[in-house]
Motif scaffolding. Structure first.
Motif, PDB file in Angstrom:
ATOM      1  N   GLU A   1       0.579   4.075  -2.949  1.00 42.58           N
ATOM      2  CA  GLU A   1       0.202   5.449  -2.631  1.00 42.58           C
ATOM      3  C   GLU A   1       1.327   6.432  -2.949  1.00 42.58           C
ATOM      4  O   GLU A   1       1.078   7.570  -3.337  1.00 42.58           O
ATOM      5  CB  GLU A   1      -0.198   5.547  -1.160  1.00 42.58           C
ATOM      6  CG  GLU A   1      -1.520   4.839  -0.864  1.00 42.58           C
ATOM      7  CD  GLU A   1      -1.818   4.727   0.615  1.00 42.58           C
ATOM      8  OE1 GLU A   1      -0.948   5.152   1.427  1.00 42.58           O
ATOM      9  OE2 GLU A   1      -2.885   4.204   0.966  1.00 42.58           O
ATOM     10  N   SER A   2       2.569   5.966  -2.828  1.00 42.87           N
ATOM     11  CA  SER A   2       3.714   6.855  -3.079  1.00 42.87           C
ATOM     12  C   SER A   2       3.973   7.055  -4.564  1.00 42.87           C
ATOM     13  O   SER A   2       4.239   8.170  -5.011  1.00 42.87           O
ATOM     14  CB  SER A   2       4.979   6.285  -2.419  1.00 42.87           C
ATOM     15  OG  SER A   2       4.834   6.209  -1.020  1.00 42.87           O
TER      16      SER A   2
ATOM     17  N   SER B   1      -2.696   6.003  -5.470  1.00 42.30           N
ATOM     18  CA  SER B   1      -3.772   5.318  -4.744  1.00 42.30           C
ATOM     19  C   SER B   1      -3.550   3.814  -4.850  1.00 42.30           C
ATOM     20  O   SER B   1      -2.890   3.330  -5.782  1.00 42.30           O
ATOM     21  CB  SER B   1      -5.154   5.681  -5.298  1.00 42.30           C
ATOM     22  OG  SER B   1      -5.324   5.176  -6.608  1.00 42.30           O
ATOM     23  N   ALA B   2      -4.136   3.071  -3.906  1.00 42.53           N
ATOM     24  CA  ALA B   2      -3.937   1.621  -3.837  1.00 42.53           C
ATOM     25  C   ALA B   2      -5.132   0.875  -4.414  1.00 42.53           C
ATOM     26  O   ALA B   2      -5.585  -0.117  -3.847  1.00 42.53           O
ATOM     27  CB  ALA B   2      -3.674   1.196  -2.390  1.00 42.53           C
TER      28      ALA B   2
ATOM     29  N   THR C   1       0.826  -1.206   0.000  1.00 43.90           N
ATOM     30  CA  THR C   1       0.000   0.000   0.000  1.00 43.90           C
ATOM     31  C   THR C   1       0.862   1.258   0.000  1.00 43.90           C
ATOM     32  O   THR C   1       0.506   2.253  -0.639  1.00 43.90           O
ATOM     33  CB  THR C   1      -0.944   0.019   1.211  1.00 43.90           C
ATOM     34  OG1 THR C   1      -0.188  -0.178   2.417  1.00 43.90           O
ATOM     35  CG2 THR C   1      -1.999  -1.062   1.097  1.00 43.90           C
TER      36      THR C   1
END
Length: 227
Positions: free
Chosen positions: A180-181, A185-186, A176
């Motif tokens: 996100e990075s 978004s996951a 995750t």
């Protein structure tokens, strides 16, 4: 400094809409409607990123992406297309795309994805970092992975993902957190994209049997260096 974007889109109405919006956001934009003209433009202009449709007249966007990757290996690019079949997504990513975005799309999301790619590209201007992974030498700022004197150029996202793994060798890098990075978004679609990039990194590191990129199902990834 103004970032210049090359958009290759044969739908003039959509292309001009995106061009005007990106210009409002401070980008310099050139709109091209076919791959041949796009390659001619790249030969004379300086661009920070390219945004490619797949369904183009003549040679399609996949062919254009292959030509860009060969001629301008450090130029990041993303696909913006209605081609949503899994095989198309995997093909686009395998060609070195930093992202694959589906139509219809939110133009603000497109701006954000472009900004994220350019931010990672800008990180290369920082003082050079060097990682030794077994027999490999990895220079993230140069997008370079070397083995026995043979140098392989990585994409922006390949380099960013490998650097995240290098910072925590032998420790779990949460799935995750990566999504996100690097993807923003996951969600499921981004998760499939991440899996493609992990597969590519495993192949790139296969030249040293001491290295292992372990996938911990549902949790994340561990880079084992044998150190």
């Amino acid at each position: 400094m103004e970032h210049r974007i090359l958009i290759v889109e044969d739908d003039a109405d959509l292309g001009n809409l995106v061009r005007r919006y990106l210009e409002v956001k401070g980008f310099g934009v050139t709109l091209i409607t076919d791959g041949r003209t796009a390659m001619q433009e790249l030969a004379i202009g300086s661009y920070a990123i390219a945004v490619l449709d797949v369904m183009l007249p003549g040679a399609d966007g996949f062919v254009l992406a292959s030509q860009i990757r060969q001629a301008y290996p450090s130029l990041p690019f993303l696909f913006l297309t209605a081609r949503r079949q899994q095989a198309d997504v995997l093909k686009g990513l395998s060609l070195g795309a930093d992202d694959y975005m589906l139509k219809p799309f939110d133009v603000d999301e497109l701006v954000l994805r472009i900004a994220n790619i350019l931010r990672r590209s800008g990180d290369r201007e920082k003082p050079s970092q060097h990682y030794v992974l077994g027999d490999y030498h990895f220079h993230p700022q140069e997008l370079s992975l070397e083995l026995n004197g043979q140098r392989r150029l990585l994409t922006e996202k390949e380099s960013a993902l490998l650097e995240m793994l290098c910072r925590e060798p032998g420790r779990l890098l949460r799935r995750t957190f990566v999504l996100e990075s690097l993807w923003g978004s996951a969600d499921f679609f981004n998760g499939r994209s991440l899996d493609v990039f992990i597969g590519r990194l495993r192949k790139l590191l296969a030249g040293d049997p001491r290295l292992e990129l372990e996938v911990v199902r549902g949790a994340g990834f561990i880079l084992h260096t044998g150190a």
